[in-house]
Design an enzyme around this catalytic site. Sequence first.
Site, mmCIF file in Angstrom:
data_model
loop_
_atom_site.group_PDB
_atom_site.id
_atom_site.type_symbol
_atom_site.label_atom_id
_atom_site.label_comp_id
_atom_site.label_asym_id
_atom_site.label_seq_id
_atom_site.Cartn_x
_atom_site.Cartn_y
_atom_site.Cartn_z
ATOM 1 N N LYS A 34 0.830 -1.211 0.000
ATOM 2 C CA LYS A 34 0.000 0.000 0.000
ATOM 3 C C LYS A 34 0.868 1.267 0.000
ATOM 4 C CE LYS A 34 -2.161 -0.991 3.875
ATOM 5 N NZ LYS A 34 -1.554 -2.293 4.260
ATOM 6 N N ARG A 81 -9.416 0.732 8.576
ATOM 7 C CA ARG A 81 -9.050 -0.662 8.812
ATOM 8 C C ARG A 81 -10.177 -1.431 9.509
ATOM 9 N NH1 ARG A 81 -3.152 0.406 8.895
ATOM 10 N NH2 ARG A 81 -1.971 -1.506 9.063
ATOM 11 N N ARG A 118 11.871 -5.780 4.718
ATOM 12 C CA ARG A 118 11.535 -4.355 4.651
ATOM 13 C C ARG A 118 12.509 -3.514 5.486
ATOM 14 N NH1 ARG A 118 5.388 -2.560 5.080
ATOM 15 N NH2 ARG A 118 5.359 -3.416 7.189
ATOM 16 N N ARG A 178 11.478 -1.640 11.044
ATOM 17 C CA ARG A 178 10.394 -1.159 11.907
ATOM 18 C C ARG A 178 10.251 -2.042 13.138
ATOM 19 N NH1 ARG A 178 5.073 -0.081 8.368
ATOM 20 N NH2 ARG A 178 4.130 -1.107 10.143
ATOM 21 N N ARG A 229 -0.445 -8.990 13.272
ATOM 22 C CA ARG A 229 -0.989 -7.991 12.340
ATOM 23 C C ARG A 229 -1.771 -8.648 11.213
ATOM 24 N NH1 ARG A 229 4.314 -5.233 10.978
ATOM 25 N NH2 ARG A 229 3.143 -4.018 9.449
HETATM 26 P P1 AMP Z 1 1.018 0.390 9.064
HETATM 27 O O1 AMP Z 1 2.206 1.294 8.886
HETATM 28 O O2 AMP Z 1 -0.153 0.802 8.200
HETATM 29 O O3 AMP Z 1 1.355 -1.059 8.915
HETATM 30 O O4 AMP Z 1 0.518 0.596 10.570
HETATM 31 C C1 AMP Z 1 1.351 0.269 11.654
HETATM 32 C C2 AMP Z 1 0.527 0.131 12.932
HETATM 33 O O5 AMP Z 1 -0.135 1.374 13.201
HETATM 34 C C3 AMP Z 1 -0.602 -0.893 12.855
HETATM 35 O O6 AMP Z 1 -0.157 -2.213 13.154
HETATM 36 C C4 AMP Z 1 -1.548 -0.350 13.914
HETATM 37 O O7 AMP Z 1 -1.096 -0.632 15.230
HETATM 38 C C5 AMP Z 1 -1.441 1.152 13.706
HETATM 39 N N1 AMP Z 1 -2.418 1.639 12.711
HETATM 40 C C6 AMP Z 1 -2.172 2.161 11.482
HETATM 41 N N2 AMP Z 1 -3.297 2.503 10.859
HETATM 42 C C7 AMP Z 1 -4.312 2.197 11.697
HETATM 43 C C8 AMP Z 1 -5.728 2.272 11.640
HETATM 44 N N3 AMP Z 1 -6.352 2.745 10.552
HETATM 45 N N4 AMP Z 1 -6.436 1.836 12.715
HETATM 46 C C9 AMP Z 1 -5.843 1.364 13.809
HETATM 47 N N5 AMP Z 1 -4.521 1.232 13.928
HETATM 48 C C10 AMP Z 1 -3.745 1.646 12.896
#
Ligand code: AMP
Length: 219
Positions: A18, A94, A133, A166, A177
């Site tokens: 994404k 999400r 990554r 990360r 996740r």
């Molecule tokens: P990402 O970088 O999109 O993989 O997000 C990393 C982490 O941020 C996720 O595992 C969640 O803990 C939190 N996070 C990101 N976007 C959301 C969302 N829309 N709702 C809830 N938690 C989020």
Amino acid sequence: MGRVMKIVIFLGAPGSGKGTIAGRLAAADATLRHVSSGDLLRDAVKRQTPAGVSAEGYMKRGELVPDVIIGQMIGDYVSGMAGECTVLLDGFPRTVAQAEILDGVAGRCGAELVAVVLLEVADEIIVERIAGRRGCPKCGAGYHVKNIPPRAEGVCDICGSGLVVRKDDNIETVKNRLAVYKGQTVPLIDFYGARGLLRRVDGSGRIDDIVRMARHAWE
Ligand code: AMP
């Protein structure tokens, strides 16, 4: 004033690409703005804002941050954007509750949700992608040790900073996740499918091809 905003949602499992695809699209076209909920949250954690302090534990465990926290953050960010543009929303919504929050935000901003791009990638590929990554902690550029290697190992091409893994890209958190994605985010596929907004894109091929397919998905 006279602002016309469109919203395209990027949906897909963690590691489905994404951020990479939305980032490439936005880099090539100034009318496209990449907005990543994960990046907004990581920045809030780094700055230790009240929202960042609340979000930190959830993120470490690979759980979703509560809908109200991220909903407020995205709402504030999107309503603060100026000019005619298309927002590429990466990582939000999400959950179905977040999708409803987004409808409210779009209504208040006069923005139109035009498409939901679903990046489809098999689980085996996801694990391999997340394991390799790397990211730049300074400018946010994303890499992969095999698929998107930096010119010099471990160094950002753009700003020269040392690349990092990360905190939530370890195997235990990744498993969590993926489970959270399947349980809480996958229902959005039917939610947006029923509205006729879903565009399925094969997210497993070459980045340039995926970028092209994603762009065609809403144009
Ligand atoms: P990402 O970088 O999109 O993989 O997000 C990393 C982490 O941020 C996720 O595992 C969640 O803990 C939190 N996070 C990101 N976007 C959301 C969302 N829309 N709702 C809830 N938690 C989020």
